[in-house]
Design an enzyme around this catalytic site. Structure first.
Site, PDB file in Angstrom:
ATOM      1  N   GLN A 185       0.830  -1.202   0.000  1.00 41.40           N
ATOM      2  CA  GLN A 185       0.000   0.000   0.000  1.00 41.40           C
ATOM      3  C   GLN A 185       0.865   1.254   0.000  1.00 41.40           C
ATOM      4  O   GLN A 185       1.913   1.295   0.632  1.00 41.40           O
ATOM      5  CB  GLN A 185      -0.890  -0.023   1.243  1.00 41.40           C
ATOM      6  N   SER A 228       3.846  -6.436   2.941  1.00 43.61           N
ATOM      7  CA  SER A 228       2.538  -6.302   3.572  1.00 43.61           C
ATOM      8  C   SER A 228       1.455  -6.948   2.714  1.00 43.61           C
ATOM      9  O   SER A 228       1.484  -8.157   2.495  1.00 43.61           O
ATOM     10  CB  SER A 228       2.250  -4.831   3.884  1.00 43.61           C
ATOM     11  N   LEU A 229       0.511  -6.166   2.159  1.00 43.92           N
ATOM     12  CA  LEU A 229      -0.555  -6.775   1.358  1.00 43.92           C
ATOM     13  C   LEU A 229       0.020  -7.477   0.130  1.00 43.92           C
ATOM     14  O   LEU A 229      -0.609  -8.392  -0.428  1.00 43.92           O
ATOM     15  CB  LEU A 229      -1.594  -5.737   0.954  1.00 43.92           C
ATOM     16  N   ARG A 240      -9.418  -8.189   4.362  1.00 43.00           N
ATOM     17  CA  ARG A 240      -8.306  -7.727   5.203  1.00 43.00           C
ATOM     18  C   ARG A 240      -8.342  -6.210   5.373  1.00 43.00           C
ATOM     19  O   ARG A 240      -8.183  -5.685   6.483  1.00 43.00           O
ATOM     20  CB  ARG A 240      -6.987  -8.147   4.565  1.00 43.00           C
ATOM     21  N   HIS A 270       0.824  -3.269  11.269  1.00 45.99           N
ATOM     22  CA  HIS A 270       1.902  -4.174  11.671  1.00 45.99           C
ATOM     23  C   HIS A 270       2.406  -3.873  13.087  1.00 45.99           C
ATOM     24  O   HIS A 270       3.599  -3.948  13.365  1.00 45.99           O
ATOM     25  CB  HIS A 270       3.044  -4.155  10.646  1.00 45.99           C
ATOM     26  N   GLN A 285       0.860 -11.726  10.441  1.00 46.64           N
ATOM     27  CA  GLN A 285       1.471 -10.656   9.655  1.00 46.64           C
ATOM     28  C   GLN A 285       0.844  -9.295   9.894  1.00 46.64           C
ATOM     29  O   GLN A 285       1.516  -8.281   9.975  1.00 46.64           O
ATOM     30  CB  GLN A 285       1.387 -11.024   8.166  1.00 46.64           C
TER      31      GLN A 285
END
Length: 307
Positions: A10, A88-89, A113, A196, A245
């Site tokens: 992102q 991340s994503l 998510r 996170h 995660q």
């Protein structure tokens, strides 16, 4: 040559991303037209409003949609990686690349998510700050000195760039201590929450419930996971790693070093922007880098890698 594919996270999104792939390649349209969400994600990606696209629950499926189109096009042209990971994503795109999730499943999952992450941070007074020019030990030492709230390292991006996140007062205090300890800069980031970090626990719990009905298939190639910086350990499931995660640090630098230690010498960054390529350059300048996000960059990468 040993190849790694890495997938953007992102922050790199922009209106119009993925459009040239969709417009010019029937295979790309086939991938995307199979996906149906609770909003018109193609309209938002290709010609929407930047502010709406930047909302977490919207950004995530749109970013993964670009990634799965580009991956399909690379694979169809014989470009298949030896290792993959995502920031991340981007980890969901990597799992799709490895055959663990179908493109449709990956896009649908990150919509869930994104919504869970937005809900988890609603009403929180939080902040994320990039700390430039300080090593991880010194930053952890600064974090250990404060007790004004939740704060932790959220991203280990590359040498000299770490990101902290948490409750605003605690993050501000650590940022000041980091500068006093020798950091060159402390740069506030435009994020909608302290991703996170432990403050995303409720999102992790929501994903745990959702994943009970997801069919995670066997990996066709190794995925390097964010929260460990290495491959899946015996006895641990993909679902457990994805639950962890969302509220754990992203060890991106460690993930790239793992690839390099296992012979990877060429990396393609898949998706909008070149943020990850910038990190890789700071980790090891000897790595041959490509970036694929549209027709021009796809054809360039395929031509050079197959030539």
């Amino acid at each position: 040559m040993k190849l790694g594919l890495i997938f953007a996270g992102q922050g790199s999104q922009y209106v119009g991303m993925g459009k040239s792939l969709y417009d010019n390649y029937p295979e790309a349209r086939e991938v995307i037209d199979d996906i149906s969400l609770d909003f018109d994600f193609k309209e938002m990606m290709f010609s929407g409003n930047e502010e709406e696209l930047s909302q977490t629950a919207n950004t995530q499926p749109c970013m993964v949609a670009v990634a799965v189109m580009a991956t399909r096009l690379l694979n169809d042209r014989g470009i298949v990686p030896d290792y993959t990971c995502g920031l991340s994503l981007g980890e969901y795109s990597a799992l799709s690349c490895a055959g663990v999730l179908t493109p449709k499943e990956a896009v649908e999952l990150v919509r869930v998510r994104g919504k869970a992450m937005e809900k988890a941070v609603e009403g929180l007074k939080s902040k994320m700050v990039a700390i430039i020019g300080l090593d991880r030990d010194k930053l952890n030492e600064a974090i250990s000195k404060i007790n004004s709230g939740v704060v932790s390292i959220a991203n280990y991006n590359c040498p000299g760039q770490l990101v902290i996140g948490g409750e605003e007062e605690a993050v501000d205090e650590v940022s000041q201590l980091a500068l006093e300890a020798g950091a060159r800069r402390a740069i506030p980031l435009k994020t909608s929450g302290p991703f996170h970090t432990a403050l995303l626990k409720s999102a992790s719990e929501e994903l745990h419930e959702y994943f009970k009905n997801v069919d995670f298939k066997d990996m066709k190639l190794p995925v390097i996971f964010n929260s460990t910086g290495k491959e899946l350990e015996e006895g641990v499931t993909v679902a457990q790693m994805l639950e962890k995660q969302v509220m754990s640090p992203v060890y991106f630098e460690d993930s790239i070093r793992y690839m390099i230690d296992h012979g990877v010498d060429t990396i393609i960054e898949v998706g909008p922007g070149k943020v990850l390529s910038g990190f890789v350059k700071k980790i090891d300048r000897k790595i041959k880098l490509y970036q694929v996000e549209d027709q021009e960059t796809l054809e360039k990468a395929v031509s050079e890698l197959r030539g």
